[in-house]
Motif scaffolding. Sequence first.
Motif, PDB file in Angstrom:
ATOM      1  N   ASN A 233       2.199  -4.536   1.643  1.00  0.00           N
ATOM      2  CA  ASN A 233       1.142  -3.552   1.777  1.00  0.00           C
ATOM      3  C   ASN A 233       1.713  -2.127   1.833  1.00  0.00           C
ATOM      4  O   ASN A 233       2.833  -1.920   2.281  1.00  0.00           O
ATOM      5  CB  ASN A 233       0.372  -3.842   3.084  1.00  0.00           C
ATOM      6  CG  ASN A 233      -0.869  -3.026   3.200  1.00  0.00           C
ATOM      7  OD1 ASN A 233      -1.553  -2.808   2.203  1.00  0.00           O
ATOM      8  ND2 ASN A 233      -1.163  -2.549   4.396  1.00  0.00           N
ATOM      9  N   GLY A 234       0.902  -1.188   1.374  1.00  0.00           N
ATOM     10  CA  GLY A 234       1.287   0.218   1.502  1.00  0.00           C
ATOM     11  C   GLY A 234       0.077   1.089   1.752  1.00  0.00           C
ATOM     12  O   GLY A 234      -1.030   0.774   1.287  1.00  0.00           O
ATOM     13  N   GLU A 235       0.234   2.137   2.535  1.00  0.00           N
ATOM     14  CA  GLU A 235      -0.798   3.159   2.701  1.00  0.00           C
ATOM     15  C   GLU A 235      -0.064   4.464   2.973  1.00  0.00           C
ATOM     16  O   GLU A 235       1.170   4.469   3.046  1.00  0.00           O
ATOM     17  CB  GLU A 235      -1.763   2.789   3.835  1.00  0.00           C
ATOM     18  CG  GLU A 235      -1.097   2.708   5.187  1.00  0.00           C
ATOM     19  CD  GLU A 235      -2.054   2.238   6.284  1.00  0.00           C
ATOM     20  OE1 GLU A 235      -2.204   2.975   7.263  1.00  0.00           O
ATOM     21  OE2 GLU A 235      -2.626   1.133   6.153  1.00  0.00           O
ATOM     22  N   ARG A 236      -0.784   5.564   3.108  1.00  0.00           N
ATOM     23  CA  ARG A 236      -0.111   6.850   3.302  1.00  0.00           C
ATOM     24  C   ARG A 236       0.771   6.807   4.540  1.00  0.00           C
ATOM     25  O   ARG A 236       0.303   6.518   5.629  1.00  0.00           O
ATOM     26  CB  ARG A 236      -1.165   7.973   3.449  1.00  0.00           C
ATOM     27  CG  ARG A 236      -0.592   9.395   3.442  1.00  0.00           C
ATOM     28  CD  ARG A 236      -0.438   9.929   2.055  1.00  0.00           C
ATOM     29  NE  ARG A 236      -1.659   9.756   1.256  1.00  0.00           N
ATOM     30  CZ  ARG A 236      -2.632  10.664   1.175  1.00  0.00           C
ATOM     31  NH1 ARG A 236      -2.554  11.773   1.852  1.00  0.00           N
ATOM     32  NH2 ARG A 236      -3.686  10.426   0.410  1.00  0.00           N
ATOM     33  N   SER A 237       2.043   7.046   4.341  1.00  0.00           N
ATOM     34  CA  SER A 237       3.101   7.102   5.365  1.00  0.00           C
ATOM     35  C   SER A 237       3.571   5.731   5.863  1.00  0.00           C
ATOM     36  O   SER A 237       4.464   5.657   6.697  1.00  0.00           O
ATOM     37  CB  SER A 237       2.708   7.984   6.569  1.00  0.00           C
ATOM     38  OG  SER A 237       1.951   7.252   7.501  1.00  0.00           O
ATOM     39  N   ARG A 238       2.988   4.653   5.331  1.00  0.00           N
ATOM     40  CA  ARG A 238       3.389   3.337   5.836  1.00  0.00           C
ATOM     41  C   ARG A 238       3.663   2.338   4.714  1.00  0.00           C
ATOM     42  O   ARG A 238       3.043   2.411   3.655  1.00  0.00           O
ATOM     43  CB  ARG A 238       2.284   2.731   6.693  1.00  0.00           C
ATOM     44  CG  ARG A 238       2.230   3.257   8.100  1.00  0.00           C
ATOM     45  CD  ARG A 238       0.921   2.817   8.700  1.00  0.00           C
ATOM     46  NE  ARG A 238       0.835   3.222  10.087  1.00  0.00           N
ATOM     47  CZ  ARG A 238       1.147   2.445  11.113  1.00  0.00           C
ATOM     48  NH1 ARG A 238       1.528   1.209  10.920  1.00  0.00           N
ATOM     49  NH2 ARG A 238       1.065   2.899  12.341  1.00  0.00           N
ATOM     50  N   ALA A 239       4.543   1.409   5.010  1.00  0.00           N
ATOM     51  CA  ALA A 239       4.799   0.320   4.068  1.00  0.00           C
ATOM     52  C   ALA A 239       5.139  -0.934   4.860  1.00  0.00           C
ATOM     53  O   ALA A 239       5.699  -0.848   5.961  1.00  0.00           O
ATOM     54  CB  ALA A 239       5.959   0.675   3.140  1.00  0.00           C
ATOM     55  N   THR A 240       4.785  -2.082   4.311  1.00  0.00           N
ATOM     56  CA  THR A 240       5.098  -3.364   4.945  1.00  0.00           C
ATOM     57  C   THR A 240       5.730  -4.309   3.926  1.00  0.00           C
ATOM     58  O   THR A 240       5.221  -4.457   2.810  1.00  0.00           O
ATOM     59  CB  THR A 240       3.825  -4.018   5.531  1.00  0.00           C
ATOM     60  OG1 THR A 240       3.249  -3.124   6.486  1.00  0.00           O
ATOM     61  CG2 THR A 240       4.151  -5.338   6.225  1.00  0.00           C
ATOM     62  N   LEU A 241       6.843  -4.916   4.321  1.00  0.00           N
ATOM     63  CA  LEU A 241       7.500  -5.930   3.494  1.00  0.00           C
ATOM     64  C   LEU A 241       7.633  -7.210   4.311  1.00  0.00           C
ATOM     65  O   LEU A 241       7.572  -7.184   5.540  1.00  0.00           O
ATOM     66  CB  LEU A 241       8.899  -5.460   3.055  1.00  0.00           C
ATOM     67  CG  LEU A 241       8.990  -4.236   2.148  1.00  0.00           C
ATOM     68  CD1 LEU A 241      10.451  -3.915   1.856  1.00  0.00           C
ATOM     69  CD2 LEU A 241       8.241  -4.451   0.845  1.00  0.00           C
TER      70      LEU A 241
ATOM     71  N   ALA B  69       8.425   3.501   2.839  1.00  0.00           N
ATOM     72  CA  ALA B  69       7.459   4.315   3.579  1.00  0.00           C
ATOM     73  C   ALA B  69       7.557   5.786   3.168  1.00  0.00           C
ATOM     74  O   ALA B  69       6.545   6.492   3.080  1.00  0.00           O
ATOM     75  CB  ALA B  69       7.683   4.159   5.087  1.00  0.00           C
ATOM     76  N   VAL B  70       8.776   6.249   2.885  1.00  0.00           N
ATOM     77  CA  VAL B  70       8.948   7.628   2.419  1.00  0.00           C
ATOM     78  C   VAL B  70       8.237   7.808   1.077  1.00  0.00           C
ATOM     79  O   VAL B  70       7.523   8.798   0.855  1.00  0.00           O
ATOM     80  CB  VAL B  70      10.448   7.996   2.290  1.00  0.00           C
ATOM     81  CG1 VAL B  70      10.610   9.403   1.718  1.00  0.00           C
ATOM     82  CG2 VAL B  70      11.151   7.871   3.644  1.00  0.00           C
ATOM     83  N   PHE B  71       8.384   6.814   0.199  1.00  0.00           N
ATOM     84  CA  PHE B  71       7.764   6.918  -1.130  1.00  0.00           C
ATOM     85  C   PHE B  71       6.235   6.927  -1.068  1.00  0.00           C
ATOM     86  O   PHE B  71       5.581   7.419  -1.987  1.00  0.00           O
ATOM     87  CB  PHE B  71       8.257   5.786  -2.042  1.00  0.00           C
ATOM     88  CG  PHE B  71       9.585   6.082  -2.659  1.00  0.00           C
ATOM     89  CD1 PHE B  71       9.687   6.905  -3.770  1.00  0.00           C
ATOM     90  CD2 PHE B  71      10.744   5.562  -2.111  1.00  0.00           C
ATOM     91  CE1 PHE B  71      10.919   7.198  -4.332  1.00  0.00           C
ATOM     92  CE2 PHE B  71      11.981   5.850  -2.662  1.00  0.00           C
ATOM     93  CZ  PHE B  71      12.075   6.665  -3.766  1.00  0.00           C
ATOM     94  N   SER B  72       5.673   6.397   0.020  1.00  0.00           N
ATOM     95  CA  SER B  72       4.208   6.415   0.129  1.00  0.00           C
ATOM     96  C   SER B  72       3.687   7.838   0.302  1.00  0.00           C
ATOM     97  O   SER B  72       2.492   8.084   0.170  1.00  0.00           O
ATOM     98  CB  SER B  72       3.759   5.547   1.305  1.00  0.00           C
ATOM     99  OG  SER B  72       4.025   6.199   2.535  1.00  0.00           O
ATOM    100  N   MET B  73       4.577   8.780   0.627  1.00  0.00           N
ATOM    101  CA  MET B  73       4.173  10.169   0.847  1.00  0.00           C
ATOM    102  C   MET B  73       4.623  11.099  -0.270  1.00  0.00           C
ATOM    103  O   MET B  73       4.398  12.302  -0.202  1.00  0.00           O
ATOM    104  CB  MET B  73       4.755  10.664   2.170  1.00  0.00           C
ATOM    105  CG  MET B  73       4.254   9.866   3.363  1.00  0.00           C
ATOM    106  SD  MET B  73       4.931  10.481   4.898  1.00  0.00           S
ATOM    107  CE  MET B  73       3.813  11.857   5.210  1.00  0.00           C
ATOM    108  N   LEU B  74       5.264  10.564  -1.286  1.00  0.00           N
ATOM    109  CA  LEU B  74       5.795  11.421  -2.345  1.00  0.00           C
ATOM    110  C   LEU B  74       4.817  11.517  -3.507  1.00  0.00           C
ATOM    111  O   LEU B  74       4.166  10.537  -3.874  1.00  0.00           O
ATOM    112  CB  LEU B  74       7.132  10.879  -2.852  1.00  0.00           C
ATOM    113  CG  LEU B  74       8.282  10.841  -1.847  1.00  0.00           C
ATOM    114  CD1 LEU B  74       9.561  10.363  -2.533  1.00  0.00           C
ATOM    115  CD2 LEU B  74       8.503  12.205  -1.199  1.00  0.00           C
TER     116      LEU B  74
END
Lengths: 144, 158
Positions: B36-44, B77-82
């Motif tokens: 999952n991914g959302e702004r500023s967050r990611a889950t693996l 998580a960084v890429f979710s904000m780029l």
Amino acid sequence: MVQLESLQAAKESGNYDDVIDQIPYAKLLGVVMREDSEGQPIFELPFSDHNIGNVHLPALHGGAIGGFLENAALLHLVWARESNDVPRTIDFSLDFLRSGKAQSLYARCDITKQGKRVANVRMTAWQEDERKPIAVARAHFLLS
Amino acid sequence: MQNLPLPVLNPALFNDVARWFCQIPHSATMGLEFVNGERSRATLRLPYNTALVGNPRTGVLNGGVMTSLIDTTSALAVFSMLEEREAIATLDLRIDYLRGATPGQPVYCTAECYRLGRQIAFTRATAYQEGNDQPIAHGVATFMRESSQAQLGSKQGA
């Protein structure tokens, strides 16, 4: 974790493969352990495609570098203590200084402090030149 | 903002990087999966695998595996904000091991990029298992942005 008999046999023969075999993740990474001319443990992560992080550079995976160093510290502690007790990692702090090239990676560890319950270990990883480390780390291990 | 989730800033970039992160050789060796991914967050997710064990007697995963999982999730998580593609590099990573992972169960890692500076990104991550409120590990990391001119992602040529 590590059977004492195989550690003692390894110390006598200088071949630590049987010890590494008892730690599946260290075996998966391909960690090699031996002793340098002064009898101190030195660790090698021979280059392998499955340790690559960035295929374009190509560069070693930061997590693989961390996993290698943590296993090196664990093995160094087992080597130094000659104990059956399983050291458990309490915390691990890793600084990446240079990117890891698609080459063998080497590491040395230093037990900064060994108490009754906790040991502090420093790790240094380098490739071509030991004076130019690509990563340094420190960790605390619970000994009992 | 943390309680009001937004989508990742650039879904095309994020999805591409997420897929790429799980395919890179070391991640594929471990069997990392995107959740999952959302702004500023990611889950693996890391499925249980006996090849990743540190202590065969207990079946507990090796700490180094957690390092890889937390490092990769934090970077994602960084890429979710780029907004645009760039290369980032881990500067440092610190992990506290709170308990051994229960053998046989997958480990999840959720990372949050809580500060994206112009040059440095700061992340914190938690590794945990379903049905147990006590996390396995906490990790904090910093990343250098635009760390190299090297190409990043799966769409560009090697």
